[in-house]
Design a protein around this motif. Structure first.
Motif, mmCIF file in Angstrom:
data_model
loop_
_atom_site.group_PDB
_atom_site.id
_atom_site.type_symbol
_atom_site.label_atom_id
_atom_site.label_comp_id
_atom_site.label_asym_id
_atom_site.label_seq_id
_atom_site.Cartn_x
_atom_site.Cartn_y
_atom_site.Cartn_z
ATOM 1 N N GLU A 1 8.157 -11.329 -1.030
ATOM 2 C CA GLU A 1 6.958 -11.721 -0.278
ATOM 3 C C GLU A 1 6.200 -12.813 -1.035
ATOM 4 O OE1 GLU A 1 4.920 -8.790 2.639
ATOM 5 O OE2 GLU A 1 3.579 -8.871 0.929
ATOM 6 N N SER B 1 0.825 -1.206 0.000
ATOM 7 C CA SER B 1 0.000 0.000 0.000
ATOM 8 C C SER B 1 0.867 1.267 0.000
ATOM 9 C CB SER B 1 -0.932 -0.012 1.217
ATOM 10 O OG SER B 1 -1.874 -1.061 1.074
ATOM 11 N N VAL C 1 4.719 -13.131 7.432
ATOM 12 C CA VAL C 1 4.642 -11.759 7.942
ATOM 13 C C VAL C 1 3.799 -11.723 9.217
ATOM 14 C CG1 VAL C 1 4.013 -9.392 7.351
ATOM 15 C CG2 VAL C 1 4.789 -10.933 5.568
ATOM 16 N N SER D 1 -6.441 -4.362 4.195
ATOM 17 C CA SER D 1 -7.136 -4.955 5.345
ATOM 18 C C SER D 1 -7.858 -3.889 6.155
ATOM 19 C CB SER D 1 -6.120 -5.651 6.246
ATOM 20 O OG SER D 1 -5.176 -4.693 6.710
ATOM 21 N N ARG E 1 0.822 -6.529 -2.884
ATOM 22 C CA ARG E 1 2.031 -6.308 -3.688
ATOM 23 C C ARG E 1 1.748 -6.301 -5.187
ATOM 24 N NH1 ARG E 1 2.224 -10.748 -0.670
ATOM 25 N NH2 ARG E 1 2.244 -12.846 -1.594
ATOM 26 N N GLN F 1 9.623 -6.359 -2.541
ATOM 27 C CA GLN F 1 8.415 -6.914 -1.929
ATOM 28 C C GLN F 1 7.716 -7.876 -2.886
ATOM 29 O OE1 GLN F 1 4.738 -4.865 -1.751
ATOM 30 N NE2 GLN F 1 4.078 -5.827 0.143
HETATM 31 O O1 LIG Z 1 -2.695 -2.989 2.761
HETATM 32 P P1 LIG Z 1 -2.558 -3.526 4.150
HETATM 33 O O2 LIG Z 1 -3.638 -4.482 4.510
HETATM 34 O O3 LIG Z 1 -2.443 -2.408 5.135
HETATM 35 O O4 LIG Z 1 -1.225 -4.370 4.206
HETATM 36 C C1 LIG Z 1 0.019 -3.796 3.976
HETATM 37 C C2 LIG Z 1 1.046 -4.852 3.691
HETATM 38 O O5 LIG Z 1 1.107 -5.769 4.769
HETATM 39 C C3 LIG Z 1 1.309 -7.076 4.267
HETATM 40 O O6 LIG Z 1 0.146 -7.786 4.427
HETATM 41 C C4 LIG Z 1 2.371 -7.803 4.999
HETATM 42 O O7 LIG Z 1 3.527 -7.070 5.031
HETATM 43 C C5 LIG Z 1 1.628 -6.883 2.783
HETATM 44 O O8 LIG Z 1 1.365 -7.999 2.028
HETATM 45 C C6 LIG Z 1 0.777 -5.715 2.493
HETATM 46 O O9 LIG Z 1 1.119 -5.120 1.284
#
Ligand SMILES: O=P(O)(O)OC[C@H]1O[C@](O)(CO)[C@@H](O)[C@@H]1O
Length: 634
Positions: free
Chosen positions: A411, A214, A541, A267, A327, A407
C-alpha cells in the motif's frame, strides 16, 4: 456440461435439463440499516438512486507524463546484473558475508544481505539517492508535511519517542494516550472495570473489529506474542463476510456477555468495519445485552465512530492521530490496546521500536539495517518491483508477518505516479507464509521455476524457552531441523541464482517484534524516497471503494424497478434488458445479472424464471410490492 454461475446460484437443486422453468424464490429485501443505530453511514459515497447510470470514472489528475524505463535506471541496472552474476567462490562469499553482516548487539538482531548480489559500483551509485532519502526522513521526523497529497505530517516514529514531536501538545497527547491504555488494560484485566452481564463480572474475551491497518498489526502481534493463557483471548472480525462474522460470534457463544468489543477505524467510516459493528450490535440485541457497556472505539476524534461511541456512552474511546497512517499504526492505540489486554508487554514493544529507530536514523547505508533492506530491494527488483519479495519466517508465531508486511509495503509503494507526477506504476509485491511449511507448497517453483522473486528469510535463533528442548535423535532437536531447512533452502536457492536476505532475531519477544516493525517501517520509508513515491497515501484503494458504492447504488435501483413492476396488476416480470433500460443503465446489464444472481442465491424477495444457462432468457419479478418505496426511490 458446464454450468453458468446463474445456473448454480439461482437453480440450486435443479438439473440443467429442468432449468428452463425453474423458479428461484427470494426473501424480503431490506437494505436499510437498523434505524436505531447511529453509526450507519458508510464512507463509500453511494450516488443517489436517480444517478444509477454508470458514472464515467475519469482520473482526477491531469494527464501524466509516461516515463521511459531508462529514466528510472531499470535498464542499466538489469544489464549490470546480467554481466555480474552471483558470487560462487566459498571463500569470497564468506568475505562478503563478513563485510556486509549487520548486527545490533542490544537487540540481538542481524541483517545479512550477502546473498543479494549488488556490486560496490551499485552501492556507490546509490549513495546520493540514499543521502536524499536520509534527509527526507529527517525532515519527516521533524514534522514536515511528508504526505503532500493529504497535507499531513507522518509521525509514527514519535509514538515510541514522544520527545521527538514537533510540538509539546502532540507529545502530551501521545503520553496521555499511552497512560490511558495501560490504566484501562489494567482495570479490565483486574476486574475493576466490570462486564456487567458476565456471570463473573469480568471480561474474558476481546473481539476486535477493523480492517487493513486497523487489523493486520493486531492480528500479527496476537499470533506472535500472546501468551498461551492470556488474561483476555482475542478474536477478529476483519471483513464484511457475513458467514465469517457469524462464525466469530458463534465461537464466542455465551462468552459474548464477557466480550470487550474494540472497534478500530482511523476514519471511523470504513464500510466493512461499520458492517462488522452493526452485525455485532445485532448479536448483542438478540441476547439482550447492552452493547454500550462492552464497546470501545479507537478512532480519530470527532469521526462518525467517535461520535457514535460518545453519544451511546461506550465504555471507552481512544484516539487515532491524524498523523499516523493505518499501516503504520501498530504502535499506536490500534495495536497497543489489544496487545495490553492480552498481557503483552507493550512498553517493551515500544522500546524495541525506539532502539531500532535510533539505529535506522544513522545516515550510512552499511551500518543502517533499514537502508540495507532498501538497498537490497532496489537491487533485487531493479528499483521497479520487477521481482516479488517472498517473506519466509521460520517460526510459526511469525506466520502473519508476511501478511502484515504485504499491506505495509504494497500500500505504501504501489503507486501509479511518482512525486513529480510521472506515471511510474511502482511497487514491490510481497507474499509468503512460513518455513518450513512453504517448502512443501511452492518452493519447488522458487528453485526451479519462473525466476520472478527474491526471498527474505526471518530466522529466530531460540527454538524453545530454556529448559524445554530435547533431542529427538542423538544430537538433533526438532528446532535443528527447522534451522537446517532454512539454511538448506537459502543455499539451494542461491545455487540457482536466486537471491535472498536474512533477518535474524534471538527470540520472538515484544522487544524484537517492536524492533522488526520499526525496521520495516523505516525500510519502506527510505525505499519510497529512493523511487520517489509518496509512501503515505493510498489513492488506488479509493477507486475500488467508489466502484463498490456504485454497485450498491445500482442494486437499490434494480430493486426499486422490480418493486414498481411487481405492484402492477398483473405483476410484470422483467428481462435483464428491461431492468437495465428502466434503470437507465443499459451498459450495466452484466452487473445487473450479477446483482440478480447474488440476491437470488440469498433467498430474498425475488423470483427469477427462465434458463439459468442463458441470462438473456431470464425474467425476474419481486414477490412483494412495497407501496411506500414506489414514489420515494424512482
Ligand atoms: O482505519 P480505517 O480508516 O477504517 O481504514 C482501514 C484501512 O483502509 C485503508 O484506508 C485502505 O485500505 C487502509 O489504508 C486502512 O488501513
Amino acid at each position: 456440461m458446464a454450468q453458468s454461475p446463474l445456473s448454480l446460484k439461482l437453480c440450486e437443486g435443479a438439473s440443467v435439463a429442468s432449468m428452463d422453468t425453474s423458479r428461484c424464490r427470494l426473501g424480503p429485501q431490506n437494505l436499510a440499516p437498523n434505524p436505531r443505530i447511529l453509526y450507519r453511514t458508510p464512507r463509500i459515497n453511494l450516488p443517489s438512486v436517480q444517478r444509477c447510470r454508470t458514472v464515467s470514472r475519469t482520473r482526477a489528475n491531469a494527464v501524466a507524463r509516461e516515463i521511459p524505463s531508462e529514466v528510472s535506471g531499470a535498464v542499466s541496472l538489469e544489464n549490470k546484473k546480467k554481466k555480474k552474476g552471483l558470487e560462487t567462490d566459498p571463500a569470497l562469499l564468506w568475505q562478503r558475508y563478513l563485510e556486509w553482516l549487520y548486527q545490533h548487539k542490544e537487540l540481538g538482531l542481524y541483517v545479512d544481505v550477502s546473498r543479494i548480489g549488488f556490486t560496490d559500483e551499485f552501492v556507490e551509485e546509490m549513495e546520493p539517492k540514499f543521502q536524499r532519502a536520509f534527509k527526507a526522513m529527517e525532515e519527516l521526523e521533524a514534522g514536515a508535511i511528508a504526505n503532500p497529497d493529504e497535507g499531513r505530517m507522518v509521525g509514527h516514529y514519535w509514538l515510541r519517542d514522544s520527545k521527538r514531536t514537533p510540538n509539546p501538545s502532540l507529545q502530551q497527547q501521545i503520553d496521555n494516550t499511552l497512560h490511558a491504555i495501560c490504566n484501562f488494560a489494567d482495570d479490565i484485566i483486574s476486574g475493576k472495570i466490570k462486564a456487567p452481564s458476565s456471570p463473573t463480572g469480568r471480561f474474558t474475551q476481546v473481539l476486535s473489529v477493523g480492517i487493513g491497518g486497523s487489523a493486520l498489526g493486531p492480528e500479527f502481534v496476537a499470533e506472535a506474542l500472546a501468551p498461551d493463557n492470556p488474561p483476555l483471548k482475542i478474536r477478529f472480525i476483519d471483513n464484511t463476510d457475513p458467514a465469517g462474522i457469524d462464525h466469530q460470534i458463534a465461537q464466542l457463544g455465551p462468552e459474548l456477555s464477557s466480550t470487550l468489543v474494540i472497534v478500530i477505524s482511523k476514519s471511523g467510516g470504513t464500510p466493512e468495519t461499520r458492517n462488522g459493528l452493526l452485525e455485532v450490535q445485532k448479536a448483542f440485541r438478540e441476547v439482550g445485552l447492552d452493547f454500550s457497556k462492552q464497546g470501545v472505539a479507537i478512532t480519530q476524534e470527532k469521526s462518525l465512530l467517535d461520535n457514535t461511541a460518545r453519544i451511546e456512552g461506550w465504555v471507552a474511546r481512544f484516539p487515532m492521530f491524524d498523523w499516523v497512517g493505518g499501516r503504520t499504526s501498530e504502535l499506536s492505540a490500534v495495536g497497543l490496546l489489544p496487545a495490553a489486554l492480552q498481557g503483552i508487554d507493550i512498553k517493551e514493544m515500544l522500546t524495541g521500536a525506539s532502539i531500532m529507530d535510533e539505529a535506522t536514523r544513522i545516515p550510512v547505508v552499511k551500518t543502517n539495517p533499514a537502508a540495507l533492506l532498501a538497498l537490497s530491494w532496489y537491487w533485487a527488483s531493479d528499483g521497479i518491483g520487477s521481482k516479488d519479495m517472498v517473506v519466509l519466517p521460520y517460526k510459526d508465531s511469525l506466520l502473519l508477518f508476511s501478511r502484515y508486511l504485504q499491506q505495509l509495503v504494497m500500500e505504501s509503494l504501489g503507486k501509479e505516479f511518482d512525486l513529480d507526477g510521472n506515471r511510474v506504476n511502482q511497487g514491490l509485491s510481497v507474499y509468503g507464509n512460513k518455513g518450513s511449511t512453504d517448502q512443501h507448497a511452492y518452493i519447488q517453483q522458487l528453485r526451479e521455476g519462473v525466476h520472478n522473486f527474491f526471498v527474505t528469510f526471518i530466522e529466530v535463533l531460540r527454538d524453545r524457552p530454556p529448559g524445554h528442548d530435547w533431542e529427538l535423535e542423538p544430537g538433533v532437536t526438532c528446532g535443528d531441523y527447522l534451522f537446517g531447512m532454512l539454511q538448506g533452502t537459502r543455499s539451494a536457492l542461491y545455487a540457482k541464482n536466486r537471491e535472498s536476505l536474512t533477518v535474524t532475531v534471538q527470540e520472538v519477544t515484544p522487544r524484537s517484534v517492536g524492533a522488526m516493525i520499526a525496521l520495516y517501517e523505516r525500510a519502506v520509508g527510505l525505499y519510497a524516497s529512493l523511487i520517489n513515491v509518496n509512501a503515505y497515501h493510498q489513492p488506488g484503494v479509493e477507486a475500488g471503494k467508489k466502484a463498490a458504492g456504485e454497485v450498491l447504488a445500482l442494486q437499490k435501483r434494480v430493486l426499486s424497478v422490480l418493486n414498481e413492476a411487481s405492484c402492477k396488476e398483473p405483476i410484470e416480470p422483467l428481462t435483464l434488458a428491461q431492468i437495465a433500460e428502466r434503470c437507465h443503465a443499459v451498459e450495466q446489464i452484466e452487473m445487473i445479472y450479477k446483482i440478480v444472481s447474488h440476491i437470488a442465491a440469498n433467498d430474498r424477495a425475488l423470483i427469477a424464471e427462465g434458463s439459468c444457462g442463458s441470462p438473456s432468457s431470464i425474467k425476474v419479478f419481486s414477490e412483494e410490492c412495497n407501496v411506500e418505496d414506489l414514489y420515494t426511490e424512482i
